[in-house]
Each structure stands twice: as structure tokens, then as C-alpha cells.
Design a protein around this motif. Structure first.
Motif, PDB file in Angstrom:
ATOM      1  N   ILE A 347     -30.512  32.250 -23.018  1.00 57.89           N
ATOM      2  CA  ILE A 347     -31.197  31.464 -21.994  1.00 57.89           C
ATOM      3  C   ILE A 347     -32.264  30.576 -22.630  1.00 57.89           C
ATOM      4  CG2 ILE A 347     -32.720  31.603 -19.981  1.00 57.89           C
ATOM      5  CD1 ILE A 347     -31.235  34.116 -19.129  1.00 57.89           C
ATOM      6  N   ALA A 348     -33.015  31.133 -23.576  1.00 54.34           N
ATOM      7  CA  ALA A 348     -34.053  30.356 -24.250  1.00 54.34           C
ATOM      8  C   ALA A 348     -33.468  29.164 -25.002  1.00 54.34           C
ATOM      9  CB  ALA A 348     -34.844  31.255 -25.207  1.00 54.34           C
ATOM     10  N   HIS A 349     -32.226  29.318 -25.500  1.00 54.05           N
ATOM     11  CA  HIS A 349     -31.550  28.236 -26.221  1.00 54.05           C
ATOM     12  C   HIS A 349     -30.656  27.402 -25.306  1.00 54.05           C
ATOM     13  CE1 HIS A 349     -32.892  30.663 -29.641  1.00 54.05           C
ATOM     14  NE2 HIS A 349     -32.689  29.601 -30.386  1.00 54.05           N
ATOM     15  N   GLN A 350     -30.775  27.619 -23.994  1.00 53.55           N
ATOM     16  CA  GLN A 350     -30.050  26.846 -22.975  1.00 53.55           C
ATOM     17  C   GLN A 350     -28.537  26.874 -23.189  1.00 53.55           C
ATOM     18  OE1 GLN A 350     -31.899  22.956 -22.934  1.00 53.55           O
ATOM     19  NE2 GLN A 350     -33.686  23.701 -21.841  1.00 53.55           N
ATOM     20  N   ASN A 351     -28.043  28.020 -23.645  1.00 54.20           N
ATOM     21  CA  ASN A 351     -26.598  28.230 -23.747  1.00 54.20           C
ATOM     22  C   ASN A 351     -26.204  29.174 -22.608  1.00 54.20           C
ATOM     23  OD1 ASN A 351     -23.965  28.987 -24.294  1.00 54.20           O
ATOM     24  ND2 ASN A 351     -24.283  29.231 -26.496  1.00 54.20           N
ATOM     25  N   TYR A 352     -25.563  28.621 -21.587  1.00 51.32           N
ATOM     26  CA  TYR A 352     -25.264  29.389 -20.383  1.00 51.32           C
ATOM     27  C   TYR A 352     -23.780  29.732 -20.254  1.00 51.32           C
ATOM     28  CZ  TYR A 352     -30.005  28.073 -19.002  1.00 51.32           C
ATOM     29  OH  TYR A 352     -31.359  27.908 -18.946  1.00 51.32           O
ATOM     30  N   ASN A 353     -23.061  29.710 -21.368  1.00 53.66           N
ATOM     31  CA  ASN A 353     -21.646  30.097 -21.350  1.00 53.66           C
ATOM     32  C   ASN A 353     -21.576  31.625 -21.343  1.00 53.66           C
ATOM     33  OD1 ASN A 353     -18.965  30.825 -22.063  1.00 53.66           O
ATOM     34  ND2 ASN A 353     -18.652  28.826 -23.009  1.00 53.66           N
ATOM     35  N   ILE A 354     -21.259  32.173 -20.188  1.00 54.30           N
ATOM     36  CA  ILE A 354     -21.322  33.632 -20.048  1.00 54.30           C
ATOM     37  C   ILE A 354     -20.303  34.344 -20.935  1.00 54.30           C
ATOM     38  CG2 ILE A 354     -19.680  33.939 -18.131  1.00 54.30           C
ATOM     39  CD1 ILE A 354     -21.998  35.798 -16.941  1.00 54.30           C
ATOM     40  N   PHE A 355     -19.201  33.678 -21.245  1.00 51.18           N
ATOM     41  CA  PHE A 355     -18.200  34.316 -22.094  1.00 51.18           C
ATOM     42  C   PHE A 355     -18.674  34.381 -23.547  1.00 51.18           C
ATOM     43  CE2 PHE A 355     -15.825  32.322 -18.541  1.00 51.18           C
ATOM     44  CZ  PHE A 355     -15.462  33.497 -17.923  1.00 51.18           C
ATOM     45  N   GLU A 356     -19.408  33.371 -23.991  1.00 51.52           N
ATOM     46  CA  GLU A 356     -19.999  33.429 -25.324  1.00 51.52           C
ATOM     47  C   GLU A 356     -21.096  34.501 -25.376  1.00 51.52           C
ATOM     48  OE1 GLU A 356     -21.285  29.752 -26.957  1.00 51.52           O
ATOM     49  OE2 GLU A 356     -19.401  28.705 -26.532  1.00 51.52           O
ATOM     50  N   ILE A 357     -21.867  34.604 -24.301  1.00 46.35           N
ATOM     51  CA  ILE A 357     -22.910  35.639 -24.251  1.00 46.35           C
ATOM     52  C   ILE A 357     -22.268  37.020 -24.325  1.00 46.35           C
ATOM     53  CG2 ILE A 357     -24.767  36.645 -22.860  1.00 46.35           C
ATOM     54  CD1 ILE A 357     -25.213  33.851 -21.658  1.00 46.35           C
ATOM     55  N   ASN A 358     -21.197  37.219 -23.576  1.00 43.93           N
ATOM     56  CA  ASN A 358     -20.516  38.512 -23.597  1.00 43.93           C
ATOM     57  C   ASN A 358     -19.881  38.793 -24.950  1.00 43.93           C
ATOM     58  OD1 ASN A 358     -21.184  39.467 -21.083  1.00 43.93           O
ATOM     59  ND2 ASN A 358     -19.328  38.749 -20.080  1.00 43.93           N
ATOM     60  N   GLU A 359     -19.421  37.754 -25.604  1.00 43.98           N
ATOM     61  CA  GLU A 359     -18.876  37.926 -26.954  1.00 43.98           C
ATOM     62  C   GLU A 359     -19.953  38.469 -27.885  1.00 43.98           C
ATOM     63  OE1 GLU A 359     -16.919  35.066 -30.440  1.00 43.98           O
ATOM     64  OE2 GLU A 359     -17.341  34.261 -28.445  1.00 43.98           O
ATOM     65  N   ALA A 360     -21.173  37.921 -27.758  1.00 38.92           N
ATOM     66  CA  ALA A 360     -22.285  38.393 -28.582  1.00 38.92           C
ATOM     67  C   ALA A 360     -22.685  39.815 -28.197  1.00 38.92           C
ATOM     68  CB  ALA A 360     -23.477  37.445 -28.431  1.00 38.92           C
ATOM     69  N   LEU A 361     -22.766  40.086 -26.901  1.00 32.96           N
ATOM     70  CA  LEU A 361     -23.121  41.432 -26.448  1.00 32.96           C
ATOM     71  C   LEU A 361     -22.116  42.459 -26.944  1.00 32.96           C
ATOM     72  CD1 LEU A 361     -24.189  40.587 -22.777  1.00 32.96           C
ATOM     73  CD2 LEU A 361     -25.700  41.458 -24.577  1.00 32.96           C
ATOM     74  N   PHE A 362     -20.854  42.108 -26.876  1.00 32.56           N
ATOM     75  CA  PHE A 362     -19.801  43.006 -27.341  1.00 32.56           C
ATOM     76  C   PHE A 362     -19.945  43.283 -28.834  1.00 32.56           C
ATOM     77  CE2 PHE A 362     -15.539  43.601 -29.161  1.00 32.56           C
ATOM     78  CZ  PHE A 362     -15.123  44.710 -28.460  1.00 32.56           C
ATOM     79  N   ALA A 363     -20.206  42.221 -29.596  1.00 28.00           N
ATOM     80  CA  ALA A 363     -20.325  42.378 -31.046  1.00 28.00           C
ATOM     81  C   ALA A 363     -21.499  43.262 -31.425  1.00 28.00           C
ATOM     82  CB  ALA A 363     -20.478  41.004 -31.704  1.00 28.00           C
ATOM     83  N   PHE A 364     -22.546  43.269 -30.590  1.00 22.69           N
ATOM     84  CA  PHE A 364     -23.718  44.100 -30.866  1.00 22.69           C
ATOM     85  C   PHE A 364     -23.680  45.426 -30.108  1.00 22.69           C
ATOM     86  CE2 PHE A 364     -25.319  40.045 -32.404  1.00 22.69           C
ATOM     87  CZ  PHE A 364     -26.039  40.431 -33.523  1.00 22.69           C
ATOM     88  N   ASP A 365     -22.479  45.792 -29.609  1.00 17.39           N
ATOM     89  CA  ASP A 365     -22.276  47.100 -28.986  1.00 17.39           C
ATOM     90  C   ASP A 365     -23.131  47.282 -27.736  1.00 17.39           C
ATOM     91  OD1 ASP A 365     -21.079  49.521 -28.663  1.00 17.39           O
ATOM     92  OD2 ASP A 365     -22.138  50.548 -30.279  1.00 17.39           O
ATOM     93  N   GLN A 366     -23.231  46.221 -26.929  1.00 13.82           N
ATOM     94  CA  GLN A 366     -23.988  46.265 -25.675  1.00 13.82           C
ATOM     95  C   GLN A 366     -23.043  46.108 -24.500  1.00 13.82           C
ATOM     96  OE1 GLN A 366     -27.502  46.784 -25.850  1.00 13.82           O
ATOM     97  NE2 GLN A 366     -26.860  47.128 -27.962  1.00 13.82           N
ATOM     98  N   SER A 367     -23.496  46.516 -23.317  1.00 14.78           N
ATOM     99  CA  SER A 367     -22.717  46.292 -22.106  1.00 14.78           C
ATOM    100  C   SER A 367     -22.657  44.805 -21.817  1.00 14.78           C
ATOM    101  CB  SER A 367     -23.324  47.048 -20.921  1.00 14.78           C
ATOM    102  OG  SER A 367     -24.667  46.648 -20.720  1.00 14.78           O
ATOM    103  N   LEU A 368     -21.694  44.389 -20.989  1.00 12.04           N
ATOM    104  CA  LEU A 368     -21.450  42.969 -20.762  1.00 12.04           C
ATOM    105  C   LEU A 368     -22.030  42.508 -19.431  1.00 12.04           C
ATOM    106  CD1 LEU A 368     -17.741  42.660 -21.969  1.00 12.04           C
ATOM    107  CD2 LEU A 368     -19.857  42.720 -23.309  1.00 12.04           C
ATOM    108  N   LEU A 369     -22.200  41.204 -19.301  1.00 16.77           N
ATOM    109  CA  LEU A 369     -22.665  40.605 -18.061  1.00 16.77           C
ATOM    110  C   LEU A 369     -21.510  40.460 -17.087  1.00 16.77           C
ATOM    111  CD1 LEU A 369     -25.015  37.708 -19.232  1.00 16.77           C
ATOM    112  CD2 LEU A 369     -25.651  39.974 -18.450  1.00 16.77           C
ATOM    113  N   GLY A 370     -21.833  40.600 -15.790  1.00 21.53           N
ATOM    114  CA  GLY A 370     -20.835  40.345 -14.747  1.00 21.53           C
ATOM    115  C   GLY A 370     -19.832  41.467 -14.654  1.00 21.53           C
ATOM    116  N   GLY A 371     -18.626  41.068 -14.288  1.00 19.84           N
ATOM    117  CA  GLY A 371     -17.558  42.051 -14.170  1.00 19.84           C
ATOM    118  C   GLY A 371     -17.695  42.920 -12.950  1.00 19.84           C
TER     119      GLY A 371
END
Length: 371
Positions: A347-371
Motif C-alpha cells: 500500500i505504501a508503494h501504491q501497488n494494489y494488485n492483490i494477486f501480487e500481494i498474495n504471491e508475496a504473502l504466500f512466499a513469506f508463509d503468511q495467510s492470503l488476502l480475500g478468498g
């Protein structure tokens, strides 16, 4: 609609269709291909023999036979040759062809493996990005739930290579939140921890006690237990002073009438302000239509934290407004949570692509947005 990235065995997925990363012959092989054929039984191979093979980047469909899935969609991904031989375009085509074939056969749920990332040698981090981007783009205009099934641990722990800048952001924010200052360490080692952060009334007896010792009124936050006990009239466990009486009496109805805007109300207001349709919003949030309907119909609906964050991302709210929306749901961004920090980073970097965010969350072993 939602894209879920999960760790599982794709042959056990109870979906309308699973996708098989097949060879051009469609006659079985190793890896995912072999596992699917074994689980489906010999009738799958018999049907595959009638299809005449499949070209790289295309897809064909069969029955699921013994699998929990109704269909198997066979697609052929590219062999990695360094990245300069059209591999990315062919991999995008494999995903897109499979999705279109699933949609044409009225499949509402589909599970994909990470195509070409095994024996075909496509780098796992790049293969994951192509999958997330291609599936995410398709779901913005189609109603379907897609699972990207990651089986091996190597594909799961790719964050250090692909998200070095996010890792640095986490270090800068997460580590500092958990590192005590030198002053805090000094106070702890000296035992200056107040038994309670509640305020204790300063009585005349206490004043006299400290006056006899030629001491001024102390900062009660840093009194030790023995120091508290030495003050006349002080209970062992301090309690808060009673609140002063007030002449203002507020009825329950009046108090309820002063409630702030709810999460649901803020969400719907922001959708209108952004000029979005409901469908555009919940798809951008990676949220199921049924869940959105619940939120719309219940002004007091309390979403989960990932859901609230997903809508903040979908609405492309700046960080301060995202914090406000999260607060409406009873949550806050916390630097004690890697999940929160990663979302905050995007959000701070104004990247609002939720699929890219989830890709990062997944890579860092975190739960995902939405769903």
C-alpha cells in the motif's frame, strides 16, 4: 473470483476440474502427470489415446474417472531453455487455454499445479509469477474459484530471491518493533516496573511519608513492589481511582445514535466514491460474491482482518485511509505481524494488485488476502 494458493496433493482436490501438466503425447509421465494417471486409473489413459496429443501452450479435457474431480484438463507447458525462446508466452497460453476450457465446460472450481516448474525446469519463482498474473487477470472478468496447488517445499520458500526488497522492509519494521531500547532494558534490570499502569490517588499519608524522607512525589510508573508497600495506605495491588461523578446522563438510545460509521457503510461509500460496481470491487479484492452480499446486507457485519485489508487494497486506499477502514472492522496494522507489514509495504508503494500481494504473502508463509 478468489484465487487460493495452497499446499496440497492435487489428486485429492474436490473441484470441478484439475489441470494436468502433461507431455505432448498425453500418454502419462512422471511428476504430477504420473500421479494424476495413477489416481484416475487406466481409463484416463484410454481416453487420452483418442485425443491425438496436444501442442505446447494448448489444452484438452477428459473425464476425471477415479479422481474426486469431474474433469482433468491436460495442458502442455514449455521446457525451459533460458527464457529467450518464448517460454513465458507459451506458459501464459497453457494457463489461459486451460482456464477457457474449464469455463466452456461450466467448471466453477479448478485446481492447477505449478506448470513446467518440475522436470521441464522453469524457474519456480518465475513460474509462480506467471501463474498468479495469468490466473488473476482471467478472474477479473470470469466467475470462477481457482486453486494454485504447490506440492513441494522448494516452490513454497522462494521469498528470499523474489522479494528481497520486501524482506528488507520487514527487517526494518518488524525487528525494530521487537528490540528493546537500552533505557527499557536498564529499567527492567533495575526492577523499576510498576505493578500496574493504573493511576493511584496521591493521599496526604503518602505525601507525608515521602516528605519525611525529603523526597518529592515519585513517578509512580517506576516504583518497585517494595517501594509501593512502604507507602502508608497503599494496597499491595494498586487500583484505579473512582471516576468523578458526572451530571451528564446518556441513555442507551442516545449512545447508540452516536455510533460511528460502520465498516459496511464505509465500504459502500468508498465504492461509490471510486465509481466502481460491486462486482468490480469484490473481484479486485479476491472476495467471493456471497461474502460481499453478506457485508452489503448487514450494516454491522464484522469481517476478518484479511477481508478488511483486501477491500482496502481493492479500493486503492492510501495508507491512512486503509488504517481507517481497518479500524472500522476493529483491527489495526501491527508491526508485530509480518502479514501486516507486507500488506503495508504494498500500500505504501501504491501497488494494489492483490494477486501480487498474495504471491508475496504466500512466499513469506503468511495467510492470503480475500478468498
Amino acid at each position: 473470483m478468489p484465487l487460493h494458493i495452497v499446499r496440497n496433493d492435487i489428486t485429492t482436490m474436490k473441484v470441478d476440474a484439475i489441470v494436468n501438466a502433461a507431455k505432448e503425447s498425453l500418454l502419462g509421465g512422471g511428476g504430477v502427470d504420473g500421479a494424476i494417471h495413477r489416481a484416475a486409473g487406466p481409463d484416463l489413459l484410454k481416453e487420452c489415446r483418442t485425443l491425438g496429443g496436444c501442442k505446447t501452450g494448448q489444452a484438452k479435457i477428459t473425464k476425471g474417472y477415479r479422481l474426486p474431480a469431474k474433469f482433468v484438463i491436460h495442458t502442455v507447458g514449455p521446457v525451459w531453455q533460458g527464457g529467450s525462446c518464448g517460454e513465458r508466452e507459451l506458459l501464459i497460453s497453457a494457463y489461459r487455454s486451460s482456464l477457457e476450457l474449464a469455463f466452456a465446460n461450466k467448471c466453477e472450481t479448478v485446481a492447477f499445479p505449478l506448470i513446467s516448474s518440475g522436470a521441464y525446469g522453469y524457474p519456480k519463482d518465475q513460474a509462480l509469477k506467471v501463474a498468479v498474473d495469468t490466473i488473476g487477470d482471467f478472474l477479473l472478468s470470469h466467475d470462477m474459484t481457482v486453486y494454485l496447488v504447490i506440492f513441494d517445499r522448494a516452490a513454497y520458500t522462494i521469498g528470499g530471491k523474489l522479494f528481497a526488497d520486501i524482506a528488507a522492509y520487514i527487517d526494518d519494521h518488524y525487528v525494530s518493533e521487537h528490540t528493546d531500547s537500552l533505557e527499557e532494558q536498564r529499567r527492567r534490570s533495575a526492577g523499576f516496573n510498576a505493578p500496574s499502569m493504573t493511576e493511584v490517588p496521591w493521599t496526604p499519608a503518602k505525601a507525608a511519608h515521602w516528605s519525611d524522607k525529603n523526597l518529592s512525589q515519585p513517578d509512580e510508573r517506576f516504583l518497585t513492589t517494595s517501594m509501593w508497600e512502604s507507602i502508608p495506605g497503599t494496597p499491595l495491588t494498586p487500583t484505579a481511582a473512582p471516576l468523578p461523578p458526572t451530571s451528564l446522563t446518556i441513555s442507551l438510545d442516545e449512545a447508540l445514535s452516536q455510533l460511528d460509521e460502520s465498516f459496511s457503510q464505509m465500504l459502500l461509500r468508498k465504492i461509490d466514491e471510486r465509481g466502481l460496481t460491486d462486482a468490480q470491487c469484490y473481484k479486485k479484492a479476491n472476495i467471493d460474491r456471497k461474502l460481499f452480499s453478506k457485508i452489503r446486507s448487514d450494516v454491522h457485519y464484522k469481517p476478518s482482518k484479511p477481508t478488511a485489508m483486501a477491500f482496502a487494497v481493492a479500493l486503492e486506499l492510501p495508507l491512512q485511509e486503509a488504517r481507517e477502514m481497518l479500524g472500522k472492522a476493529g483491527f489495526a496494522f501491527s508491526h508485530a505481524s509480518k502479514f501486516d507489514i507486507i500488506v503495508e509495504y504494498f500500500i505504501a508503494h501504491q501497488n494494489y494488485n492483490i494477486f501480487e500481494i498474495n504471491e508475496a504473502l504466500f512466499a513469506f508463509d503468511q495467510s492470503l488476502l480475500g478468498g
